[in-house]
Design an enzyme around this catalytic site. Sequence first.
Site, PDB file in Angstrom:
ATOM      1  N   ARG A  71      28.279-139.233  15.179  1.00  6.49           N
ATOM      2  CA  ARG A  71      27.109-138.325  15.126  1.00  6.49           C
ATOM      3  C   ARG A  71      27.617-136.934  14.792  1.00  6.49           C
ATOM      4  O   ARG A  71      28.550-136.437  15.432  1.00  6.49           O
ATOM      5  CB  ARG A  71      26.315-138.292  16.441  1.00  6.49           C
ATOM      6  CG  ARG A  71      25.029-137.407  16.319  1.00  6.49           C
ATOM      7  CD  ARG A  71      23.927-137.809  17.304  1.00  6.49           C
ATOM      8  NE  ARG A  71      23.762-139.244  17.253  1.00  6.49           N
ATOM      9  CZ  ARG A  71      23.898-140.060  18.306  1.00  6.49           C
ATOM     10  NH1 ARG A  71      24.105-139.561  19.510  1.00  6.49           N
ATOM     11  NH2 ARG A  71      23.794-141.372  18.152  1.00  6.49           N
ATOM     12  N   ASN A  97      -3.520-113.471 -14.034  1.00  2.64           N
ATOM     13  CA  ASN A  97      -2.131-113.849 -13.787  1.00  2.64           C
ATOM     14  C   ASN A  97      -1.949-115.359 -13.742  1.00  2.64           C
ATOM     15  O   ASN A  97      -2.848-116.073 -13.323  1.00  2.64           O
ATOM     16  CB  ASN A  97      -1.669-113.252 -12.456  1.00  2.64           C
ATOM     17  CG  ASN A  97      -1.470-111.755 -12.529  1.00  2.64           C
ATOM     18  OD1 ASN A  97      -0.986-111.236 -13.529  1.00  2.64           O
ATOM     19  ND2 ASN A  97      -1.869-111.052 -11.480  1.00  2.64           N
ATOM     20  N   SER A 147      -5.493-109.280  -9.580  1.00  2.00           N
ATOM     21  CA  SER A 147      -4.525-108.300  -9.106  1.00  2.00           C
ATOM     22  C   SER A 147      -5.190-107.463  -8.027  1.00  2.00           C
ATOM     23  O   SER A 147      -6.413-107.316  -8.003  1.00  2.00           O
ATOM     24  CB  SER A 147      -4.100-107.424 -10.278  1.00  2.00           C
ATOM     25  OG  SER A 147      -3.700-106.149  -9.828  1.00  2.00           O
ATOM     26  N   LYS A 161      -6.575-108.062 -15.242  1.00  2.21           N
ATOM     27  CA  LYS A 161      -5.501-109.059 -15.290  1.00  2.21           C
ATOM     28  C   LYS A 161      -5.959-110.489 -15.032  1.00  2.21           C
ATOM     29  O   LYS A 161      -6.868-110.742 -14.278  1.00  2.21           O
ATOM     30  CB  LYS A 161      -4.412-108.689 -14.285  1.00  2.21           C
ATOM     31  CG  LYS A 161      -3.553-107.535 -14.773  1.00  2.21           C
ATOM     32  CD  LYS A 161      -2.200-107.530 -14.108  1.00  2.21           C
ATOM     33  CE  LYS A 161      -1.316-108.643 -14.619  1.00  2.21           C
ATOM     34  NZ  LYS A 161       0.025-108.592 -14.019  1.00  2.21           N
TER      35      LYS A 161
END
Lengths: 458, 458, 458, 458
Positions: D323, D292, D284, D290
Site C-alpha cells: 500500500r 465571446n 462582457s 462583445k
Amino acid sequence: LTGEPDAAVSWEAGSGLFEPILTTDALLLATSDRAWLQALLDVECCLAVAQAEVGVIPKDAADAIAEQCDAGDYDADQLGRDARAGGNPVIPLVTALRARVPAPAREWVHHGATSQDILDTAAMLITRGGLAFIDADLYRLAAGAAGLAAAHRTTLMAGRTLLQPALPIPFGLKAAGWLAATLDNHTAVARLIPGLPLQLGGAAGTLASLGADGAAVTAALAGQTGLAEPLLPWHTARQRIAEIAGVLGTVAGSAAKIALDVALLMQAEVAEALEPAAPGRGGSSTMPHKRNPVLATEALAAARRAHGLVPTLQASLVAEHERAAGAWHAEWGALTDLLRLAGGAAGRAADIVEGLEVDPERMAANLDGRGVLLAERVALHVAPEVGRAEAAARVGDAAARSARSGRPFAEELSGDPVLGPHLDTATLTGLLDPRTYLGSSDLFIDRALEAHRQAWPG
Amino acid sequence: LTGEPDAAVSWEAGSGLFEPILTTDALLLATSDRAWLQALLDVECCLAVAQAEVGVIPKDAADAIAEQCDAGDYDADQLGRDARAGGNPVIPLVTALRARVPAPAREWVHHGATSQDILDTAAMLITRGGLAFIDADLYRLAAGAAGLAAAHRTTLMAGRTLLQPALPIPFGLKAAGWLAATLDNHTAVARLIPGLPLQLGGAAGTLASLGADGAAVTAALAGQTGLAEPLLPWHTARQRIAEIAGVLGTVAGSAAKIALDVALLMQAEVAEALEPAAPGRGGSSTMPHKRNPVLATEALAAARRAHGLVPTLQASLVAEHERAAGAWHAEWGALTDLLRLAGGAAGRAADIVEGLEVDPERMAANLDGRGVLLAERVALHVAPEVGRAEAAARVGDAAARSARSGRPFAEELSGDPVLGPHLDTATLTGLLDPRTYLGSSDLFIDRALEAHRQAWPG
Amino acid sequence: LTGEPDAAVSWEAGSGLFEPILTTDALLLATSDRAWLQALLDVECCLAVAQAEVGVIPKDAADAIAEQCDAGDYDADQLGRDARAGGNPVIPLVTALRARVPAPAREWVHHGATSQDILDTAAMLITRGGLAFIDADLYRLAAGAAGLAAAHRTTLMAGRTLLQPALPIPFGLKAAGWLAATLDNHTAVARLIPGLPLQLGGAAGTLASLGADGAAVTAALAGQTGLAEPLLPWHTARQRIAEIAGVLGTVAGSAAKIALDVALLMQAEVAEALEPAAPGRGGSSTMPHKRNPVLATEALAAARRAHGLVPTLQASLVAEHERAAGAWHAEWGALTDLLRLAGGAAGRAADIVEGLEVDPERMAANLDGRGVLLAERVALHVAPEVGRAEAAARVGDAAARSARSGRPFAEELSGDPVLGPHLDTATLTGLLDPRTYLGSSDLFIDRALEAHRQAWPG
Amino acid sequence: LTGEPDAAVSWEAGSGLFEPILTTDALLLATSDRAWLQALLDVECCLAVAQAEVGVIPKDAADAIAEQCDAGDYDADQLGRDARAGGNPVIPLVTALRARVPAPAREWVHHGATSQDILDTAAMLITRGGLAFIDADLYRLAAGAAGLAAAHRTTLMAGRTLLQPALPIPFGLKAAGWLAATLDNHTAVARLIPGLPLQLGGAAGTLASLGADGAAVTAALAGQTGLAEPLLPWHTARQRIAEIAGVLGTVAGSAAKIALDVALLMQAEVAEALEPAAPGRGGSSTMPHKRNPVLATEALAAARRAHGLVPTLQASLVAEHERAAGAWHAEWGALTDLLRLAGGAAGRAADIVEGLEVDPERMAANLDGRGVLLAERVALHVAPEVGRAEAAARVGDAAARSARSGRPFAEELSGDPVLGPHLDTATLTGLLDPRTYLGSSDLFIDRALEAHRQAWPG
C-alpha cells in the site's frame, strides 16, 4: 523496411553522457537521430514505391528515389540546423534528397505529400521499433517475475502497507503482482502496435494534389510500410499519440514500482532481496562497503522523467485547424525521450527481476518471531466473544506491550485478563502461525502464472 | 574557467536532428555533452587547486591534476555507457582521470568529494553558462520590445480579449507589456546567477574525510569556481534546482506569449504584423504562397516542452535521506533540456521582436471604421442619463444592428429613440474617436521604458 | 480587509470528504468559496472607496457599495452556476451587487473595472492570506527542526545514500538540513508577499474609462488593499502567478522531503524515529498493531498533487493578446488547490517535526557495531601506504567478509595481509570511532541555527 | 446500485464558485462528495450482501448493514475532518456505520476488507458513473459533428496550417475530423467501462481473513457491484487508474481541439462560425458589443487543468510494497477533478457543435477570391514543363506580387514570362477553381459518417 537500425553505424552519432544511464542500448539505437533519419527516408521511399505501384509516378522514378534513401548519405546535424528555417527537418531533407536524385525522377520526390505526412509516418515507424524492444523487455520481466512467483509460493515475508509491516504474504505473491502488471502492459503494447497508423493527407488533409488517387496511394503506402490505414488523416487529431504516451507512461510507472519495492527491500536494515550483482555495479566513488540499488535507481529516475513527458504529448491534442503551430513540433523530442525512458525503466526492471537475489531467511526473520503481524487474526478470532472493538483495542495493546517489553506477543495475549481466557496455548500457536493465514495467495499466484502462459503462448 | 565551450570543438559531438529547431546555437553549445564533460573536469580541477591552496593536498598534485582536465581527452559516449554501473558519469570519469594523472598525484584526484559534489557543482556551472546566454537573449528581446513600444505609441489597433476585439489600444502598449514581462524575467535571472551554489559535502554531507578543513576547502572552491558558498551542502535540499526550474519555465512561457501574439497577428485575416523575413524562412514543402510563423511556432513548441520539465525538477525535492535514489538522476537531462528550451523560446522571441514588420494601416483598418469598439465609452457617456443597464443594452443592440446592416455604428446610435437625444453629431464624433480613449496607455509605456533604462544601466 | 475569513461561518460551505486530508483547517478557510467570495467583494468595495478618495465617484456611492460587500449576503453556489454564461463569477456577482445597491450609487458599482481586475486582485488577496498561514507553518517547522538540530548534535545515526547506509552523521545534521530548506522557503514566501500586485487595467489594459484618473485610482486602490502597485496591468503577463506557483511547489516538495525521511525512519526495521502519536492517529481499519506514518503520508500525497498543478499555472503565461481564452480560467482552481496542498504539506511536516519521537539507541544500533560505515575512513588512512585503489578494494572485501561472517569489521581488517600491518589495534579503534569522523557537522548545524535566529529576529 | 445520485439532494453539498464553470451539472453530481459517500456505502453494502450470499456472514447481518447505507444519514464534512487521523475517510465511515448498525450485525460491517478495498471499489463506481455521462456528451458531440459533416460537404473554406491559409477544404471535412476524434474517444470509453474492476484484497492483498472464501466473496461482490473481477487485487498495481487517466486526458484534449478551432473561427476578422447564442452567454462585464467564445474558453480551460492531473495519476503507479504511502492518497482528488474536467470539456464541445452557427459566405470570402490558395495546384501543373523548383519559386513570386498589388493572382501568373505561356485563360480558370481541388475530401467525410453509424448502431 525494418525499423531496426544497424547498431554499429548508429553509435557513430553519439549515445551521450547522460542518456545511456536511463535507457537501454536497444532503445538508444531505435530512437537515435540515425534511426529517425532512416525512418524519414523510408517513408519517402515507400511513398514513391507505393505511387509507382498505383501508377501515379513512373516505376523508374520510384527506383531512382529508393536508391537515394540510405541515411548514411545524409548529415543529421546539418539537417537539424537547416530545419530551423521551416520548423521541421523534412523540408531540408526533401531538398537534399532531390539534389541526389537525377532528373526526371527528381520531380517525383515527396509527390503529393506534406512534411507532416513524412514526419508522422516516420514517428510511427520509430514507435513500432521502440515498442518492439520494449515488449521484448516486458517478456524478460514477465518471465523473471513468473519464475519468482512460482519459486516463492511458500517463502513468507511481511506484507507492508504504508511502509509498515501488515500481514504475512508469500514473496511469490508480491512477484505475482509484478507479473500481473507486466502482463497488463504487454497487452496494451501488443494492442497498440498493429494499429499504428500511417499519415497521408497532403498540404491540408484532402490529398488534393493526388486527385482521385488518394485512397489508392494510401492503401499502397500501408502495404509498403506495414502500418495501419487510418480512417482519416490525423494531422490534427492526435488521439493515437496521446494513447502511445499513456501506454509508455504506464510501462515506465509499473517498472518503477518493481524497482521501488526492490530498493526498499535492499535497505541494509531490511536486506530481504538484492539486485543482481555485476562487476563494478552499485559501487560508490568513495565508500568501499556500499552496494547501491543502481538498477532500481535508474528505473525510478527514468519513470520520473517519463511522467513529465506524458502531459506534453496529451496537450498536443489541442491543435489549431489543419496543422498545429507548436503542439506538433513539441511532439518529436518528447516522443523520442518517452520511448527511451519507458524502455529504460522496463529494461532495468527486467534486469532486476531476472537476477534478483532473494534471502528467505531474512524475510522470515523480519516477519517477526513475536507474531505481531497476526494481530488482525487474533482480534478476529476473539471478536465473537469479546466484541470487535474491544478485541481490536486489547490486541493492539498487547502488541504495543510486546514491542516495548520484548516479550513474545503470545505471552502478552495470554496475560490479558479479557483475551487470555479465550486463547489457550494450542489456539494461540495456531493463530500465530503465518503459514496458515495466507488466504487466497496461492490462487492469486496460480492466476498470474496462468495468464502469463496465455500471454505468450507456444 | 569560463563555462563557455569552444564552438568549433563542441559541434563535433552532434547537435541533433530535432534539437536545433527548439533552441539556439549558444544554448546547444553551453549544454552539450562536451560542455558538461568540461564542467565536470573543471570541478575536479578547481577542487584540487582549492585543496592545494588550503594545504590539504600538495601543490604539485593539483598541477598534475589540472593538466589532465581537458574534455578533449575524454570520450563522453564511452563515459555515458560506463556510467550505468554506478548510476552516474562521475564514477567512470574519476577512473579515467586517475588513469591519466601520474602517481603520486593520482591519489589526490577527487579527494574528499563524492560524485554528487562534482555533478551538482558542474550543473551550476552549466546553469550559469546557459543563463548568461539566456539573459543575452532577454537583452535583445527587451531592446526590441522597447523599440516597438517607443515607436508605436500612437499606432492604434484593436485590443483583443478572449480573441475578440475589445477596445482600441496603442500597439506600443502591447509591446510595453512584452517589455515589462521580459524585464521581470531578466530580474529573476540576474538574481539567480550570483546565488548559484557550489556543492561540497563528501559521502554523506559531513565532509568527514576533510577533517577540520571542510570549511576552508569549501571557501577556496567558491573562489576557484566563482560560485556561491551554500549555507549547508544541498545534496538532498534541492530548493535551488526547483527555483531555477521555475525561472526557466517562466522565461519560456513569457517568450511564448509574445510568439502567440505574433502568430495570431500574422493570420492572413488579421495581417497586422509579420515575423521578420529571411531567405527560406517560413516556407512550406508544398505551398509556394505560404509565409508561416516559424519563429513563433518554434518558441511555442519550446515552451510546451519546457513546462513539462518543471514538475520533474520540482518533484526531485522529495529526496530520500542523504542522497536520492532516482530523483537526483532525473535532474540532469531535465535541467539540460530545460535550459535549451527556455533559451530557445527566448531566442526566437528576440528574433521576432527585433525584426517585427508592423502594418499600422492594417491595424487601423481592423480597428473597425464603424467605431463599435468604442461601445463601452458611449454606454458610459449616456449612463448618467438613461441608466447603466439600459445604456449597455441599447448600445449593444446598436452595435449588433450595425454589424448586421453594415451601417455605421454612429448612425445606429443616433437612430435609437432613447440614446439618440443624448448623442448629437459632435458628441458622437468625439466619443467614437479612438485616439482620445486610450486612458493611461502613455503612462504605462513610459513606465516600461523607464524600467528598461534602469534594467541595463549605462 | 483582512483576508482571514470567519471560521465559524466558512465551515458552512463544506470542507469536503477528501480535502481536509491533504490540507490544514487554516488553508481550507483561507481558500474556501466563502473566502473567495469575500475577497471579490472586498475588491469591489476597495475600488469604490479608492475612487471616492480620488474623487472619481461620490463618497456616498462608495459608502452604499461598501455596505453591500458582505459575502454572507450572496450565494456562492448560485454564482458559480450563473458564471457559466460569461465564463467567470464576477459577471453575476456584479449583477447581484448592483441589485442590492440602491440607485444612484448602483451606477458606480464596478466602475472602470473589468472582471479580470476584480478576480486577479481577489486572487492576490487569497494568496496573501494563504501564504500567511503557510509561513506560520514554516515558522513551526523551522522551530521544530532547530530544536532537533540543537538537541541531537551528538546523536549519531547512519547517513544513508541511495537508501544504503553510507557514513555516520549526527541526527542533528539531518534536522539542520530540514531547517535550512525551511528557511529558504520562508525567505521565498516572505519576499513574495509584499510584491503581490493588485490588478487594474479596465477592459483592455488601458484604463480608458477612467480617463486621466487611472494612475490615481490605481494608487488609491493599492492603499486600500495593501497590495503592491504593478508597473503595468498584468492581465496577460502572468509572471507573478508562475512565481507563486514555483514557490508553492517548492514549499510542498521540501516539506515532503522531511515526510519521506520520517516515513523511512519509521519503518519497523529501521525504527529510529516516530511521528508524534495522537489518539486514533495512524491506526488501520483492520490491523490492531499498526502505527502508520499518517502525517508523512498526507504530506507526501499533498506534494504529489501540488507538483501537477505548477505546470498548469506556468502554461497560463502563454496567453492570447489582452485576455486569455482559457489559460486565465484554468488558474483559479489550480491556484486554490495549490495553496491548500502546499499549506497541507507544510502543516503536516510541522506537526511531524514538532513532536518527533527520536530513538537515539536504535540509531546507534543501526549505525552498526561492526564499524563498516567507517570503511571510507580506513581506506583513506591506508591509501598513502598501499595505494588508493588497492586500499579501497581490500577494505571493501573486508567489509563484505564481515557481513558474511558476522565477525567484526576490525577483525577482518587486521587479518588482511596487506592492510593488517598498517592497522594496529589502537589505530583501528580510533578509525572506527564514528564520533571522531563527523567532519564539519557541528559547523553546519551552527550555521543553520544562526540562520534560523536571523530569519525571525526578535 | 446506480452510480447516479439524486440531483436534488446532491446540490445541497454545494457545487462551488468556480467548479461549475469548467464542468457539467451531470459530472458535478456524479462526482460530488455526496456521490462519493454513497459509493463508499454502496461498497460496504454490496460486500455484506455478497458475503451473506456466499454464507460468510448471516443474511440478517447483511440486511441490517444494508439498511444503514444511505449517504443522507452521514456527514461528509465531518468524515473528511475525521479522516485525517488515519489518512482516509473509510476509517471514520466504518466507525459511523458500525455505530448505526445494531449488534450483532455490527460485527460484520466491513468484514474481511481494508479501507483501500472500499475506496478503490467506490472509485470505480464513481468512474463508471462519470464515464457514462461523458459518453453521453460524446454521443451529442458526435451527432453534432456528423450533422455538420453531412451538411457542409460543399461549403468551401480555407484549410489553415500553422495558422495560415493553405488549401481549400470543405468545412464538412473539418467537422468529419472532429467526428473521427470523437468516435475514437467513444471507443476508448466504451472499452474502459466494462473492465472497471472491483478491489478486494484485505489488509495486505491476500484476503487472509476470509480464509478459503476469498474467491467466492470476490465473485459475489462482482455480481453485486456489476464491476469486473480483477485477476489479482490491484492495491499497488494501478495500471487501470493510469489508463483511465489517459483516456480522460485524451477526451479533454480532443474536445479542446474543437473548441480552439471554433474560437479561432469566431475571431471578428475571420468570422466564419459562431458558438450558439444564448441569453447572457458570451457577454462582457463592460463591453456591450462583445460576443465571446465562452463555451470554447471553458472547454480550453478544462483541458488545460485536465492535462496537469494525468501525470499525478500515472506517478501513482510507483507505489511502495502492498500500500502506497501518499501515491494512493493523491489519486482521490485528482481522479475526481479529472472526471469533472474531461466531462466539462466534452460537454462544452458538444454544446458548441450542436448549435454551431456557420457562415458559408464568409468562408467563401476568406477563401480568397484571388485564388492564391491554389498556388500548389498551379505549381504542380507547370512543373513538368518548367521544373518543380522553378515552378514553385515563380508561382510563389506571383502570389507575393498579387498580395502587394491587389491584382488577381491569375493576372500575375499570366504575366510571368516563364509560366504565362503554359497557362491560358481556360486552364487558369480551371486550376484556380477550388471546387475541383478537394482530393479525397468526400471519401473522408463518407468514412467518418459510416464509422459514426456503426459506433452507436440501432
